[in-house]
Write an enzyme that holds these catalytic residues in place. Structure first.
Site, mmCIF file in Angstrom:
data_model
loop_
_atom_site.group_PDB
_atom_site.id
_atom_site.type_symbol
_atom_site.label_atom_id
_atom_site.label_comp_id
_atom_site.label_asym_id
_atom_site.label_seq_id
_atom_site.Cartn_x
_atom_site.Cartn_y
_atom_site.Cartn_z
ATOM 1 N N CYS A 1 1.494 6.554 -3.285
ATOM 2 C CA CYS A 1 0.331 6.930 -4.072
ATOM 3 C C CYS A 1 -0.774 6.021 -4.117
ATOM 4 C CB CYS A 1 0.689 7.320 -5.512
ATOM 5 S SG CYS A 1 2.041 8.712 -5.703
ATOM 6 N N GLY B 1 -3.081 9.723 -1.058
ATOM 7 C CA GLY B 1 -2.288 10.945 -1.857
ATOM 8 C C GLY B 1 -3.486 12.100 -1.830
ATOM 9 N N ASN C 1 3.073 3.452 -8.324
ATOM 10 C CA ASN C 1 3.045 3.959 -6.870
ATOM 11 C C ASN C 1 4.457 3.278 -6.508
ATOM 12 O OD1 ASN C 1 3.020 4.289 -4.054
ATOM 13 N ND2 ASN C 1 1.609 2.533 -3.872
ATOM 14 N N GLY C 2 5.204 3.992 -6.092
ATOM 15 C CA GLY C 2 6.649 3.650 -5.636
ATOM 16 C C GLY C 2 7.452 4.481 -6.206
ATOM 17 N N TYR D 1 1.002 2.806 9.226
ATOM 18 C CA TYR D 1 0.389 4.274 9.047
ATOM 19 C C TYR D 1 -0.312 4.623 7.641
ATOM 20 C CZ TYR D 1 0.083 9.226 7.458
ATOM 21 O OH TYR D 1 -0.201 10.342 7.093
#
Ligand code: PCP
Length: 504
Positions: free
Chosen positions: A2, A28, A101-102, A257
Site C-alpha cells: 500500500c 494501490g 503498509n505490510g 516492480y
C-alpha cells in the site's frame, strides 16, 4: 503493498496529503483515505476508488487541521470491503488514527489476545485494525495525561514485542503528533523529510521518497528497522530504537516492480537498480546464446522500460517502444481477481505492427507472476506479425507466495512454480524464455547503492527463494494461508453473484 503518508504542517495539511497520495497511487488503486486532526476534532474520509474519486472537493473541505495521515490500498484477495480501507481510527487513548503498509503474520493470535485479554472489539478482518488496537492497548498501559516521548517509546516497545511480520506505519495521536515506525527487518519502506517555511519546519513521512521530492520536502532518512520517530506537534522530533534491529532485509520486489523508478529506498536508487537488472540480463543472454538472433528489444510497459533500455544497449540491439500502454488503465498486477486482470491486458496494451513484423522480438518484462500478461502479449506480438517471440524477465522465477503484503499468495497461481524455462515458454507461447538469476539481481540492486554501507546482504526475497526472513512461516502456515485466501475469494465471488442477481 500500500502507500502511506503523514504530515505536520503550518497550514491546512489536506492538500499536501492528497497530492502525496496521488504520487504514491501506483502502490494501490483500490481504496484511499485521509484522516486529519485540528486539535478539536478528528475527521476521516475513506472509501473504495482512486484518490481523486474518493477525496472530492466537498470531502477535502471537511478535512481540517495541520496534521494528518493518508493511505492508498492495494487489495489482497477478496478484500473489497470499504470498511477495511484506511486510515483506521479508535477514540481511546487520546484519539488515534493509523495507516499501515505490510502484513502481520501473527494476526490470529493477536486477535484472540485483543478480544480475550485486552477486551477490545475488532470490527473488520483487517490486520491493520489489529495493529492499531495493539498500539492503543499498549499506549493506554503507559498513558497518563500528556504523552511524553519516554512513555510513547515504552508503549512502542510493547507493540514491537507483540507484533510479527511486515509493517511500515504512521500513527496520528490527536493533540500530540505523528509516530512513524517500521518492523525490525525493515521489510516495507518508509522515509521522512523536512520542508522549511517562514512559519517553521514542516515534516512528511511517506512510503517513497518521490512524495517528499514533489512536495518540496528534503529527504532526511529512512525510518530504521525497529525504530519509532515521534514528530510532536510543537515541532520537536524524537527518535528511538524500540527493539533490537534484526538483519535489515528490505523487500526485493520494491526494486523489481513496486516502487516508482525515481524513488530512493534505503539509500538505493530504484532507477539504477533497474538499469543494473537490464545489464545483468543481457550478460546472461550473451552467455546462453552468444549467436542470438534478436532483432529488436521491446519492453512491456511501464515498469520494465528501464531494464529493457539497458539490456538493448548492452546487447547493442535496436530498442523499440513497440507496445503501447493505455495511460488510463492502471497496474494490472495489483488488480483484484484473475478475470479482471486478463481482460485488462488487452485493453491496457497494444502492439505496433510496423515495429515487429517479420522480426525476432525480445519482450522484456520486470517479472512474470501469474503469466496472464505474458501469455496475452506473446499472442498479440505474434498476431502483429513477429517472426519469433522471446520473453525475458528482469526478475527470477516467482515461485513462492508473499506473506508480507504483496498479493502473490498461492503457488498454484504462479506460472513458474515447479516448471522449467522450456515448460514456461510453452505455457505462455514464447519461443524462448529467460529469467534473471537471483545472485545477479542482488548484484544489480547493490550496484545502485548510493553509499557503500547501503549495500544489502540479504533482501526479503521469499517469492524467488522460498526463504522467509521472519520465523514461523512453516509449510503448515503457508497451507493455512492458501486456504484462507481461497475462502476469501469464494466469499467475495458469492457476494458479487448476489449483487448481480439483485441488479439483474
Ligand atoms: C505488471 C508487471 C508484469 C505483469 C503485471 C506481471 O504490470 O509489470 O507486466 O503479472 P502477471 O504475470 O500475473 O500477468 P502492471 O501491473 O500493468 O504494471 P506496470 O505498467 O507498472 O508495469
Amino acid at each position: 503493498m500500500c502507500g502511506i503518508v503523514g504530515a505536520i504542517t503550518h497550514r491546512r495539511v489536506n492538500q499536501d496529503l492528497f497530492d502525496a497520495l496521488t504520487i504514491v497511487q501506483h502502490r494501490g488503486q483500490d481504496a484511499a483515505g485521509i484522516l486529519t486532526s485540528d486539535g478539536r476534532r478528528v475527521t476521516l474520509r475513506k472509501g473504495n476508488g482512486l484518490v481523486r474519486d474518493v477525496l472530492q472537493q466537498k470531502h477535502m473541505l471537511d478535512l481540517k487541521g495541520k496534521i494528518g495521515i493518508g493511505h492508498v490500498r492495494y487489495p489482497t484477495a477478496g478484500s473489497d470491503n470499504p470498511n477495511e480501507s484506511q486510515p483506521f481510527y479508535v477514540n481511546s487513548p487520546y484519539g488515534l488514527g493509523l495507516v499501515h503498509n505490510g502484513n502481520l503474520i501473527n494476526t490470529e493470535e493477536l486477535t484472540a489476545d485483543l478480544i480475550k485479554d485486552d477486551l477490545r472489539h475488532l470490527n473488520t478482518g483487517s490486520d491493520s485494525e489489529v495493529l492499531l488496537n495493539i498500539v492503543a492497548h499498549e499506549l493506554a498501559r503507559v498513558a497518563q495525561g500528556t504523552l511524553k516521548p519516554k512513555s510513547l517509546f515504552n508503549a512502542m516497545k510493547g507493540v514491537y514485542q507483540r507484533v510479527q511480520g511486515a509493517f511500515a506505519a504512521i500513527l496520528l495521536i490527536h493533540g500530540h503528533g505523528l509516530v512513524a515506525f517500521r518492523d525490525p527487518h525493515g521489510i516495507r519502506p518508509l522515509v521522512y523529510g523536512k520542508r522549511v517555511t517562514n512559519k517553521g519546519d514542516e515534516y512528511m513521512v511517506a512510503s517513497e521518497s518521490i512524495a517528499l521530492d514533489a512536495l518540496g520536502f528534503k529527504l532526511i532518512a529512512d525510518v530504521a528497522p525497529g525504530e519509532a520517530i515521534f514528530f510532536e506537534e510543537n515541532g520537536e522530533i524524537h527518535r528511538h530504537q524500540c527493539i533490537k534491529q534484526l538483519e535489515h532485509t528490505p523487500c526485493i520486489f520494491e526494486y523489481v516492480y513496486l516502487a516508482r523508478p525515481d524513488s530512493v529506498i534505503d539509500n538505493i536508487s530504484v532507477y539504477k537498480a533497474r538499469l543494473g537488472m537490464g545489464k545483468a540480463l543481457a550478460a546472461k543472454i550473451l552467455h546462453q546464446r552468444p549467436q542470438h538472433d534478436i532483432d529488436v528489444v521491446i519492453p512491456v510497459p511501464d515498469t520494465s522500460r528501464i531494464a529493457a533500455l539497458a539490456l538493448s544497449q548492452s546487447l547493442n540491439v535496436h530498442y523499440s517502444e513497440g507496445m503501447v500502454k493505455n495511460r488510463y488503465i492502471g497496474r494490472t498486477f495489483i488488480m483484484p481477481g484473475q478475470e479482471l486482470r486478463r481482460n485488462s491486458v488487452r485493453l491496457k496494451l497494444n502492439a505496433i505492427r510496423q515495429e515487429m513484423v517479420g522480426k525476432n522480438v525480445l519482450l522484456v518484462d520486470d517479472s512474470i507472476v501469474r503469466g496472464t500478461t505474458s501469455r496475452e502479449i506473446v499472442q498479440m506480438v505474434r498476431d502483429a506479425g513477429a517472426h519469433k517471440v522471446y520473453f525475458a524477465s528482469a526478475a527470477p522465477k516467482v515461485c513462492y507466495p508473499n506473506v508480507y503484503g504483496i498479493d502473490i499468495p498461492t503457488q498454484n497461481e504462479l506460472v513458474a512454480y515447479g516448471k522449467t524455462e522450456e515448460e514456461i515458454a510453452r505455457l505462455i507461447g514464447a519461443d524462448w524464455v529467460i529469467y534473471q538469476d537471483i545472485d545477479a539481481l542482488y548484484a544489480a540492486i547493490n550496484s545502485a547503492a548510493l553509499s557503500d554501507d547501503a549495500k544489502i546482504k540479504r533482501f526479503e526475497d521469499a517469492v524467488f527463494t522460498g526463504n522467509y526472513v521472519t520465523e514461523n512461516i512453516t509449510p503448515e502456515y503457508l497451507a493455512k494461508w492458501a486456504k484462507k485466501r481461497r475462502e476469501k475469494i469464494k466469499s467475495a465471488q458469492a457476494s458479487e453473484d448476489i449483487q448481480d442477481v439483485m441488479q439483474g
